[in-house]
Design a protein around this motif. Structure first.
Motif, PDB file in Angstrom:
ATOM      1  N   LEU A  93       0.364  52.464 -53.227  1.00  0.00           N
ATOM      2  CA  LEU A  93       0.184  52.809 -54.510  1.00  0.00           C
ATOM      3  C   LEU A  93      -0.130  54.414 -54.715  1.00  0.00           C
ATOM      4  CD1 LEU A  93      -1.727  49.472 -55.571  1.00  0.00           C
ATOM      5  CD2 LEU A  93       0.759  49.987 -55.910  1.00  0.00           C
ATOM      6  N   PRO A  94       0.593  55.067 -54.305  1.00  0.00           N
ATOM      7  CA  PRO A  94       0.526  56.529 -54.818  1.00  0.00           C
ATOM      8  C   PRO A  94       0.756  56.625 -56.196  1.00  0.00           C
ATOM      9  CG  PRO A  94       2.717  56.418 -53.776  1.00  0.00           C
ATOM     10  CD  PRO A  94       2.000  55.010 -53.839  1.00  0.00           C
ATOM     11  N   ARG A  95      -0.222  57.795 -56.959  1.00  0.00           N
ATOM     12  CA  ARG A  95      -0.097  57.850 -58.357  1.00  0.00           C
ATOM     13  C   ARG A  95       0.303  59.197 -58.813  1.00  0.00           C
ATOM     14  NH1 ARG A  95      -5.162  55.402 -61.063  1.00  0.00           N
ATOM     15  NH2 ARG A  95      -3.758  55.085 -62.618  1.00  0.00           N
ATOM     16  N   TYR A  96       0.800  59.355 -59.801  1.00  0.00           N
ATOM     17  CA  TYR A  96       1.114  60.692 -60.551  1.00  0.00           C
ATOM     18  C   TYR A  96       1.810  61.551 -59.804  1.00  0.00           C
ATOM     19  CZ  TYR A  96      -2.737  58.423 -63.026  1.00  0.00           C
ATOM     20  OH  TYR A  96      -3.788  57.467 -63.399  1.00  0.00           O
ATOM     21  N   ASP A 144     -12.798  62.507 -58.740  1.00  0.00           N
ATOM     22  CA  ASP A 144     -11.285  62.054 -58.998  1.00  0.00           C
ATOM     23  C   ASP A 144     -10.383  63.046 -59.302  1.00  0.00           C
ATOM     24  OD1 ASP A 144     -11.501  59.234 -58.414  1.00  0.00           O
ATOM     25  OD2 ASP A 144     -11.934  58.912 -60.498  1.00  0.00           O
ATOM     26  N   LEU A 201      -6.693  64.144 -60.069  1.00  0.00           N
ATOM     27  CA  LEU A 201      -5.494  63.561 -60.411  1.00  0.00           C
ATOM     28  C   LEU A 201      -4.492  64.379 -61.418  1.00  0.00           C
ATOM     29  CD1 LEU A 201      -6.389  62.018 -63.183  1.00  0.00           C
ATOM     30  CD2 LEU A 201      -7.540  60.724 -61.728  1.00  0.00           C
ATOM     31  N   HIS A 202      -3.468  63.622 -61.614  1.00  0.00           N
ATOM     32  CA  HIS A 202      -2.394  64.349 -62.605  1.00  0.00           C
ATOM     33  C   HIS A 202      -2.183  65.617 -62.361  1.00  0.00           C
ATOM     34  CE1 HIS A 202      -3.662  60.963 -65.406  1.00  0.00           C
ATOM     35  NE2 HIS A 202      -2.353  60.889 -65.488  1.00  0.00           N
ATOM     36  N   PHE A 219       0.741  64.254 -55.001  1.00  0.00           N
ATOM     37  CA  PHE A 219       0.536  63.014 -55.742  1.00  0.00           C
ATOM     38  C   PHE A 219      -0.730  62.658 -55.512  1.00  0.00           C
ATOM     39  CE2 PHE A 219       1.711  62.279 -51.322  1.00  0.00           C
ATOM     40  CZ  PHE A 219       0.934  61.275 -50.988  1.00  0.00           C
ATOM     41  N   THR A 220      -1.525  61.851 -55.991  1.00  0.00           N
ATOM     42  CA  THR A 220      -2.880  61.312 -56.104  1.00  0.00           C
ATOM     43  C   THR A 220      -2.917  60.098 -55.264  1.00  0.00           C
ATOM     44  OG1 THR A 220      -3.419  62.300 -58.272  1.00  0.00           O
ATOM     45  CG2 THR A 220      -4.858  60.412 -57.206  1.00  0.00           C
ATOM     46  N   TRP A 221      -3.840  60.045 -54.398  1.00  0.00           N
ATOM     47  CA  TRP A 221      -3.855  58.780 -53.584  1.00  0.00           C
ATOM     48  C   TRP A 221      -5.460  58.620 -53.304  1.00  0.00           C
ATOM     49  CZ3 TRP A 221      -4.141  57.604 -47.802  1.00  0.00           C
ATOM     50  CH2 TRP A 221      -4.032  56.276 -47.615  1.00  0.00           C
ATOM     51  N   ARG A 222      -6.104  57.620 -53.664  1.00  0.00           N
ATOM     52  CA  ARG A 222      -7.460  57.567 -53.177  1.00  0.00           C
ATOM     53  C   ARG A 222      -8.558  58.352 -53.856  1.00  0.00           C
ATOM     54  NH1 ARG A 222      -7.741  54.616 -47.319  1.00  0.00           N
ATOM     55  NH2 ARG A 222      -6.561  52.723 -47.987  1.00  0.00           N
TER      56      ARG A 222
END
Length: 178
Positions: A21-24, A61, A63-64, A36-39
């Motif tokens: 589930l890597p994000r952004y 956090d 992110l983005h 990317f964002t992870w954890r």
């Protein structure tokens, strides 16, 4: 099944784990790297596959993220100083510097070049305490300086067009609506 963009995010050094589930994700201007964002931290990996490198290590956090047009820096959102603000750091990692300051969350929309060649960060925030609680679009100079509201309208997710016109989302839709 991982998508091709996330296929590069499988091998992590010193963790010997699979990124789930890597994000952004955001790609570099030349398409060779993805951040990317992870954890809660930012990671960078080759878009073609390979080892991911951790760029940030912070209890907050991060992110983005978004690369600058020349690919040398990354702008990202972080809760390092309390509220979510914008930060900038070298694309290869390093000490980040804070771009926005305030206690209202700032959301990164993108990065654009002005006709004079200066680089600006587009964002939105509900920082003015308006009765109508929608965000307004803002611009922040990458080199530093105050946030400037783009216009008087409420809206979010500003995007600069090639002709300098800024488009934005007015209103919005709840994900709960059909």
């Amino acid at each position: 099944m991982p998508t091709p963009l996330f296929a590069a995010l499988i091998a992590l050094p010193a963790l010997s784990a699979t990124v789930e589930l890597p994000r952004y994700p955001a790609s570099s201007p030349d398409g060779s790297q993805v951040v990317f964002t992870w954890r809660g931290d930012l990671w960078r990996a080759p878009a073609a596959g390979g080892e991911a490198v951790r760029l940030t290590t912070n209890p907050a956090d991060d992110l983005h993220a978004c690369f600058t047009p020349d690919g040398t820096s990354i702008v990202f959102e972080s809760t390092r100083e309390g509220a979510r603000n914008l930060w900038c750091m070298p694309a290869n990692g390093g000490e980040p510097r804070q771009l926005t300051f305030g206690d209202a969350a700032v959301s990164l929309a993108g990065i654009s070049k002005r006709p004079d060649g200066s680089v600006v960060v587009l964002c939105d925030s509900s920082r003015e305490g308006d009765l109508y609680r929608a965000p307004r679009p803002y611009v922040v100079p990458l080199d530093g300086g105050p946030m400037a509201r783009l216009h008087d309208a409420f809206g979010s997710h500003p995007v600069a067009g090639a002709d300098g016109v800024v488009l934005f989302e007015r209103g919005g839709n709840s994900w709960l609506r059909r």
